[in-house]
Structures are given as C-alpha cells and as structure tokens.
Design a protein around this motif. Structure first.
Motif, short mmCIF file in Angstrom:
data_model
loop_
_atom_site.label_atom_id
_atom_site.label_comp_id
_atom_site.label_asym_id
_atom_site.label_seq_id
_atom_site.Cartn_x
_atom_site.Cartn_y
_atom_site.Cartn_z
N MET A 1 31.54 42.71 34.15
CA MET A 1 32.66 43.43 34.75
C MET A 1 33.90 43.30 33.85
O MET A 1 34.22 42.21 33.38
CB MET A 1 32.98 42.86 36.14
CG MET A 1 34.14 43.56 36.84
SD MET A 1 34.50 42.87 38.48
CE MET A 1 33.02 43.38 39.35
N ILE A 2 34.57 44.42 33.61
CA ILE A 2 35.78 44.40 32.80
C ILE A 2 36.90 43.75 33.58
O ILE A 2 37.14 44.06 34.75
CB ILE A 2 36.18 45.83 32.39
CG1 ILE A 2 35.09 46.45 31.51
CG2 ILE A 2 37.52 45.84 31.66
CD1 ILE A 2 35.33 47.90 31.17
N SER A 3 37.60 42.84 32.95
CA SER A 3 38.67 42.11 33.62
C SER A 3 40.03 42.68 33.23
O SER A 3 40.29 42.98 32.07
CB SER A 3 38.61 40.64 33.21
OG SER A 3 39.68 39.92 33.79
N ILE A 4 40.89 42.87 34.22
CA ILE A 4 42.27 43.28 33.96
C ILE A 4 43.20 42.32 34.69
O ILE A 4 42.83 41.69 35.68
CB ILE A 4 42.56 44.73 34.41
CG1 ILE A 4 42.40 44.87 35.93
CG2 ILE A 4 41.69 45.72 33.68
CD1 ILE A 4 42.91 46.19 36.46
N GLN A 5 44.40 42.20 34.17
CA GLN A 5 45.39 41.35 34.81
C GLN A 5 46.24 42.20 35.76
O GLN A 5 46.92 43.13 35.33
CB GLN A 5 46.29 40.68 33.77
CG GLN A 5 47.30 39.71 34.38
CD GLN A 5 48.08 38.96 33.32
OE1 GLN A 5 47.77 39.06 32.14
NE2 GLN A 5 49.09 38.22 33.73
N SER A 6 46.16 41.88 37.04
CA SER A 6 46.88 42.65 38.04
C SER A 6 48.38 42.53 37.85
O SER A 6 48.91 41.44 37.60
CB SER A 6 46.50 42.19 39.45
OG SER A 6 47.29 42.85 40.42
N LYS A 7 49.09 43.65 37.97
CA LYS A 7 50.54 43.63 37.92
C LYS A 7 51.15 43.26 39.28
O LYS A 7 52.32 42.91 39.37
CB LYS A 7 51.08 44.98 37.46
CG LYS A 7 50.78 45.27 35.99
CD LYS A 7 51.53 46.52 35.53
CE LYS A 7 51.34 46.73 34.03
NZ LYS A 7 52.11 47.90 33.54
N LEU A 8 50.34 43.38 40.32
CA LEU A 8 50.77 42.99 41.67
C LEU A 8 49.67 42.13 42.30
O LEU A 8 49.00 42.55 43.25
CB LEU A 8 51.05 44.23 42.53
CG LEU A 8 52.25 45.10 42.12
CD1 LEU A 8 52.27 46.39 42.95
CD2 LEU A 8 53.56 44.33 42.30
N PRO A 9 49.46 40.93 41.78
CA PRO A 9 48.34 40.10 42.23
C PRO A 9 48.39 39.70 43.70
O PRO A 9 47.36 39.45 44.32
CB PRO A 9 48.43 38.87 41.32
CG PRO A 9 49.86 38.83 40.86
CD PRO A 9 50.27 40.25 40.74
N GLY A 10 49.58 39.63 44.27
CA GLY A 10 49.69 39.21 45.67
C GLY A 10 49.72 40.36 46.65
O GLY A 10 49.95 40.16 47.85
N VAL A 11 49.48 41.57 46.17
CA VAL A 11 49.60 42.75 47.03
C VAL A 11 48.23 43.31 47.36
O VAL A 11 47.40 43.49 46.48
CB VAL A 11 50.46 43.84 46.34
CG1 VAL A 11 50.46 45.13 47.16
CG2 VAL A 11 51.88 43.32 46.14
N GLY A 12 48.02 43.57 48.65
CA GLY A 12 46.78 44.20 49.10
C GLY A 12 47.08 45.57 49.67
O GLY A 12 48.09 46.19 49.35
N THR A 13 46.20 46.05 50.55
CA THR A 13 46.40 47.32 51.22
C THR A 13 47.57 47.22 52.19
O THR A 13 47.74 46.21 52.86
CB THR A 13 45.13 47.71 52.00
OG1 THR A 13 44.02 47.72 51.10
CG2 THR A 13 45.27 49.09 52.62
#
Length: 381
Positions: A1-13
């Motif tokens: 799986m390709i890994s990316i660094q989330s710009k909003l790691p604490g944000v969900g739906t």
C-alpha cells in the motif's frame, strides 16, 4: 500500500455526514444537517430553467456574472450603507464554505494565528490547520454564549492574523450585539488583524434584533472578508452558491486563489438568481418565515423534557439535557436516532477540544408536519 502523510491526521468524516448517514440507516427524522425539507420557490426554478434553455450553459466570468455582482453591491448599499465596487470587491463563489476556505487561503500562512469563537462551524479549524496556521479557540458557554472581550484580548499575540466571526451563529443561534461590535473595533484599532465574517444567516434574525454586519462599520469593513450564502437565502443548499465581499486589496488576493480553486461557478443558476433577486421581498421576508418555524418548534419542544436555550437567529435550536442524563452528547445524539428516530447534532463537535455541555442542536428549517412528528417522538424520552 502506498503511504502518504495526512495533512489533517486528526480529522475524520464530519459530524453532519455521520449523523445524516445514521438517520438514513435508522429511518430517523433528520433534524441534524441544516437543510430544508420543503421546496424552494417555483419562480426561482423557472428562472434557472429559462436560463438553461436560453443557452447560459458555459463558463461564467471568473468573479461571477456582472449583473449579479451589481445586484449584491446594491443590496449591501441599501441594507448596510456600505459601498462595494461590483467589479473589484464582489465575487460569486461555490457556496459559503468555499468562500471561507478561499479567504483563509488568500492570507493565512505558516505560523499565523486565527482566533475563532467556539462552538464554531466545523470548517474553520481544519482549513486553518491545513494552511499551517494555529487555531486560537475562545470557548463560549451556554446558555447565552456571551463573549468576554477582555479575555479575547489575552489571546492576541504578535502572530495574530485574523478573527473569524459568525453571526447569527451556527450552532447556537446567538447574534453579535452593538456592544460586541464596539469592543471588536476597539481591539482591532491600529492593528493589521483581518476579520472573516461568516454572515450566511444574515436575514434570519428574530425578536426585533438587528443583524450587525461588519459592513455597517467602516473601521471593520476595511479589514474584512464577508461571506454570504444563496443556499440559506433561497432554500437551495444543494446548489452551493454564495459570495464574498471585501475591499479591493483583499479581494485581489481572494481572486488569485478563487481562479485556481473553482475558477467560476454555475452559470444558469447565477442568471436565474439574478432575475429572482430583483424583488427584495424574496429575502426581506425570511426572518418572519423562520420566526414562525422557530416559535412553532420551541412551542412543541416545551412538551418534552429538554431545556430550551435562547435562539435569536439562524435556523437552529439548541437544547440541554444535563438534568436528564449524564451521557455524553455524542452518545445521546446516537441514542435519539436509534431509539426515538430523531437525528440531531451534538454540540461538542463544534469545539476543538470536544467540550461537552450536554447540548444538542436541532434544525427547524423543516415542514410543520416534520417538526410535529419529530417532537412527538422526542416526547417519549
């Protein structure tokens, strides 16, 4: 799986999507998300349809149709004695949220601090964080959610770039007073602090109170982006059209972002709205229209065990239940859906720290029978 660094790691739906999905799953009456369940004016539909049939189906000018911008500038002049140049200071946007994001993007950089008043519409904080800014929340408390401006002043630092206002406010239904405005003018005088004023509910104000748009005050107008929504104005939230007002130097930067964000927005709807809004009664009657719904809903809710909080504007009513249960508001909101068939929004979702005052928000922009049926169910709690 390709890994990316989330710009909003604490944000969900968003909580709105979560509650609406649950409402659909349990066939609950949806008083959570802020949208009407009744039709908009047939005259408006006809004017948009006419525009489509007349060939207005290609790109609109980047800042929006000239005639619509002129109409908005005229409206600001009549209501707020504020002069905005339609060529350089008015831009049509793909809804209020896009206008908010674009305004923030145009001026917030890494390390800039933005003061917001919570509970706050949930798009503010994530957008600020995405841009590398720092959210400085000032928490308001029920039942009146009043602002202590001396405490706000303590949040100011050399990095304070902007203050975000929302009046009438979502979710609380509170509005800024003239006293609040005077305090804000005093705090921002001789500073470079910008203001983003979210005024999408500007025409939904009750109890003979006045909407204190920042456009009314030259000291604030010169430093402010003002955001408005045709969705709230015309009962057409799904059309996602709004606009932004700002002095030329600010709007110049706004449009730099806007042109690469959406470029332009729905042409036939702009044409239809232009022709429809030539009659100012289409929006000047909104306060009375929603006051009737608010009064009906509040009257019905007195038959429940909920505690009603003040509602002076917007189309949201908050209720408290701390005397009924020690449940978290998120748990209570889910239980109302599953056991009683009514969807609400837990107000803790509007706080950065998820502060829980055991308060729920209901939307009363609904048909009378919808509100009556919902409260009939809530009476069983």
């Amino acid at each position: 799986m390709i890994s990316i660094q989330s710009k909003l790691p604490g944000v969900g739906t968003t909580i709105f999507s979560v509650m609406s999905k649950l409402a659909e799953e349990y066939k609950a009456i949806n008083l959570s998300q802020g949208f009407p369940d009744y039709a908009c004016d047939e005259k408006l539909i006809n004017k948009v349809t006419e525009a489509m049939k007349s060939g207005f189906n290609q790109y609109a000018p980047m800042p929006g149709l000239t005639e619509l911008r002129e109409l908005i500038a005229e409206k600001a002049e009549k209501l707020y004695a504020a002069t905005y140049n339609p060529d350089t200071e008015v831009t049509i946007t793909a809804g209020g949220t896009q206008a908010i994001f674009t305004a923030l993007t145009s001026c917030i950089s890494q390390g800039d601090e933005v003061i917001i008043f919570e509970p706050a519409y949930d798009c503010y904080a994530p957008a600020i964080k995405l841009l590398g800014g720092l959210v400085k929340p000032y928490e308001l408390s029920p039942p009146d959610y009043e602002i202590d401006w001396e405490m706000v002043k303590k949040l100011f630092t050399a990095n304070t770039k902007m203050i975000i206002l929302n009046s009438p406010q979502n979710p609380t239904g509170c509005i800024l007073s003239e006293k609040d405005i005077k305090a804000l003018i005093k705090l921002t005088k001789n500073t470079d602090i910008l203001i983003l004023s979210d005024e999408v509910y500007e025409h939904i104000v009750f109890d003979d109170k006045k909407h204190h748009s920042v456009a009314l005050y030259p000291e604030l107008r010169e430093r402010s982006f003002i955001v408005a929504s045709f969705g709230k104005l015309l009962h057409t939230t799904g059309w996602k059209l709004g606009y932004c007002l700002a002095p030329e130097n600010l709007m110049k930067e706004f449009r730099k972002i806007h042109q690469f964000n959406v470029f332009s927005v729905n042409t036939p709807m702009q044409v239809g709205i232009t022709n429809y809004l030539k009659d100012p009664d289409t929006y000047l009657g909104l306060s009375e229209f929603f006051k009737q719904k608010r009064d009906l809903f509040r009257g019905l809710l007195t038959e429940t065990r909920f505690k009603l909080l003040p509602c002076h504007g917007s189309y949201f009513q908050c209720v408290g239940y701390e005397h009924l249960s020690s449940e978290k508001d998120t748990d209570m909101a889910i239980r109302l859906i599953k056991e009683y068939g009514v969807a609400s929004i837990p107000v803790s979702a509007f706080y950065t720290r998820n502060t829980d005052h055991q308060i729920l928000r209901f939307c009363f922009a609904k048909k009378q029978e919808t509100l009556e049926k919902a409260v009939e169910r809530l009476m069983k709690l």
